[in-house]
Design a protein around this motif. Structure first.
Motif, mmCIF file in Angstrom:
data_model
loop_
_atom_site.group_PDB
_atom_site.id
_atom_site.type_symbol
_atom_site.label_atom_id
_atom_site.label_comp_id
_atom_site.label_asym_id
_atom_site.label_seq_id
_atom_site.Cartn_x
_atom_site.Cartn_y
_atom_site.Cartn_z
ATOM 1 N N UNK A 10 45.947 -35.958 -7.951
ATOM 2 C CA UNK A 10 46.610 -36.129 -9.247
ATOM 3 C C UNK A 10 45.583 -36.309 -10.354
ATOM 4 N N UNK A 11 44.531 -37.069 -10.064
ATOM 5 C CA UNK A 11 43.469 -37.282 -11.049
ATOM 6 C C UNK A 11 42.788 -35.951 -11.369
ATOM 7 N N UNK A 12 42.538 -35.151 -10.353
ATOM 8 C CA UNK A 12 41.918 -33.832 -10.564
ATOM 9 C C UNK A 12 42.802 -32.963 -11.463
ATOM 10 N N UNK A 13 44.101 -32.968 -11.206
ATOM 11 C CA UNK A 13 45.018 -32.169 -12.022
ATOM 12 C C UNK A 13 45.038 -32.668 -13.470
ATOM 13 N N UNK A 14 45.047 -33.971 -13.644
ATOM 14 C CA UNK A 14 45.114 -34.528 -15.004
ATOM 15 C C UNK A 14 43.825 -34.320 -15.787
ATOM 16 N N UNK A 15 42.691 -34.374 -15.113
ATOM 17 C CA UNK A 15 41.408 -34.257 -15.805
ATOM 18 C C UNK A 15 40.857 -32.835 -15.830
ATOM 19 N N UNK A 16 41.481 -31.947 -15.057
ATOM 20 C CA UNK A 16 41.006 -30.577 -14.890
ATOM 21 C C UNK A 16 39.591 -30.538 -14.318
ATOM 22 N N UNK A 17 39.288 -31.511 -13.463
ATOM 23 C CA UNK A 17 38.035 -31.551 -12.721
ATOM 24 C C UNK A 17 38.347 -31.260 -11.262
ATOM 25 N N UNK A 18 37.406 -30.671 -10.562
ATOM 26 C CA UNK A 18 37.630 -30.390 -9.145
ATOM 27 C C UNK A 18 37.486 -31.677 -8.324
ATOM 28 N N UNK A 19 38.072 -31.659 -7.137
ATOM 29 C CA UNK A 19 37.921 -32.798 -6.226
ATOM 30 C C UNK A 19 36.442 -33.036 -5.949
ATOM 31 N N UNK A 20 35.718 -31.948 -5.753
ATOM 32 C CA UNK A 20 34.287 -32.042 -5.464
ATOM 33 C C UNK A 20 33.543 -32.733 -6.612
ATOM 34 N N UNK A 21 33.871 -32.366 -7.845
ATOM 35 C CA UNK A 21 33.214 -32.966 -9.007
ATOM 36 C C UNK A 21 33.521 -34.455 -9.094
ATOM 37 N N UNK A 22 34.775 -34.816 -8.883
ATOM 38 C CA UNK A 22 35.148 -36.234 -8.927
ATOM 39 C C UNK A 22 34.402 -37.013 -7.844
ATOM 40 N N UNK A 23 34.322 -36.441 -6.657
ATOM 41 C CA UNK A 23 33.578 -37.106 -5.576
ATOM 42 C C UNK A 23 32.098 -37.220 -5.922
ATOM 43 N N UNK A 24 31.556 -36.187 -6.561
ATOM 44 C CA UNK A 24 30.146 -36.224 -6.979
ATOM 45 C C UNK A 24 29.928 -37.359 -7.978
ATOM 46 N N UNK A 25 30.837 -37.493 -8.940
ATOM 47 C CA UNK A 25 30.702 -38.573 -9.917
ATOM 48 C C UNK A 25 30.799 -39.938 -9.241
ATOM 49 N N UNK A 56 33.825 -35.810 -18.703
ATOM 50 C CA UNK A 56 34.175 -34.386 -18.865
ATOM 51 C C UNK A 56 33.843 -33.896 -20.269
ATOM 52 N N UNK A 57 34.016 -34.756 -21.255
ATOM 53 C CA UNK A 57 33.725 -34.359 -22.635
ATOM 54 C C UNK A 57 32.229 -34.341 -22.932
ATOM 55 N N UNK A 58 31.464 -35.153 -22.227
ATOM 56 C CA UNK A 58 30.015 -35.193 -22.438
ATOM 57 C C UNK A 58 29.310 -34.010 -21.780
ATOM 58 N N UNK A 59 29.841 -33.554 -20.678
ATOM 59 C CA UNK A 59 29.183 -32.518 -19.867
ATOM 60 C C UNK A 59 28.872 -31.242 -20.661
ATOM 61 N N UNK A 60 29.840 -30.652 -21.380
ATOM 62 C CA UNK A 60 29.520 -29.403 -22.088
ATOM 63 C C UNK A 60 28.556 -29.597 -23.259
ATOM 64 N N UNK A 61 28.318 -30.845 -23.629
ATOM 65 C CA UNK A 61 27.370 -31.120 -24.704
ATOM 66 C C UNK A 61 25.956 -31.323 -24.167
ATOM 67 N N UNK A 62 25.801 -31.162 -22.863
ATOM 68 C CA UNK A 62 24.472 -31.203 -22.269
ATOM 69 C C UNK A 62 23.932 -32.582 -21.964
ATOM 70 N N UNK A 63 24.782 -33.596 -21.975
ATOM 71 C CA UNK A 63 24.314 -34.927 -21.617
ATOM 72 C C UNK A 63 24.036 -34.982 -20.117
ATOM 73 N N UNK A 64 22.978 -35.674 -19.759
ATOM 74 C CA UNK A 64 22.616 -35.819 -18.351
ATOM 75 C C UNK A 64 23.472 -36.905 -17.700
ATOM 76 N N UNK A 65 23.453 -36.938 -16.380
ATOM 77 C CA UNK A 65 24.180 -37.994 -15.673
ATOM 78 C C UNK A 65 23.651 -39.369 -16.068
ATOM 79 N N UNK A 66 22.340 -39.486 -16.247
ATOM 80 C CA UNK A 66 21.773 -40.775 -16.666
ATOM 81 C C UNK A 66 22.257 -41.172 -18.056
ATOM 82 N N UNK A 67 22.342 -40.200 -18.959
ATOM 83 C CA UNK A 67 22.848 -40.501 -20.302
ATOM 84 C C UNK A 67 24.323 -40.905 -20.243
#
Length: 132
Positions: A10-25, A56-67
């Motif tokens: 449900x979280x993946x559907x609401x955020x439009x992120x893949x399960x894999x991406x959510x698990x990675x985060x 999700x909003x930071x990612x396309x702006x090129x922010x790193x995971x550390x940022x």
């Protein structure tokens, strides 16, 4: 399960992120599920979804995971309560302002890139016969 928790699908559907991406985060410590079901399934709250949306909003702006981690830590600390020492609050607010400034610069750069891409598409369109 109560209505306040959601499973990862449900979280993946609401955020439009893949399960894999959510698990990675989760693996990188950016978003930790608020709970686990008796069967061990990840359970998320609205606050977890909001956190994922920030990422999700930071990612396309090129922010790193550390940022991302730094901004989330700063906003978490600011949201934690009014008991922050003034110097720490000021430091955290200054850092959030820096992120806002960087975000605005990156948005301007993306707008420029988009305008150039549109100009290129228009150039190509002019080279084609009508309707093709």
């Amino acid at each position: 399960m109560s209505g306040e928790h959601m499973q990862i699908g449900e979280v993946a559907a609401r955020t439009e992120l893949s399960l894999r991406t959510i698990r990675h985060y989760e693996e990188t410590g950016l978003v930790i599920p608020s709970a686990r079901s008796q069967g061990g399934f990840r359970l998320y709250t609205e606050a977890d979804v909001a956190r994922l949306m920030v990422i999700r909003r930071m990612k396309p702006l090129g922010f790193t995971l550390d940022e991302m981690r730094e901004l989330l830590a700063a906003t978490d600390r600011l949201d934690a309560g009014d008991d922050l020492p003034d110097a720490e609050r000021d430091r955290l607010l200054a850092r959030v302002r820096e992120f806002r400034h960087t975000t605005r610069e990156r948005i301007a750069d993306l707008r420029t890139q988009l305008a150039r891409a549109q100009e290129f598409a228009d150039t190509l369109a002019r080279r084609l016969p009508e309707g093709r």
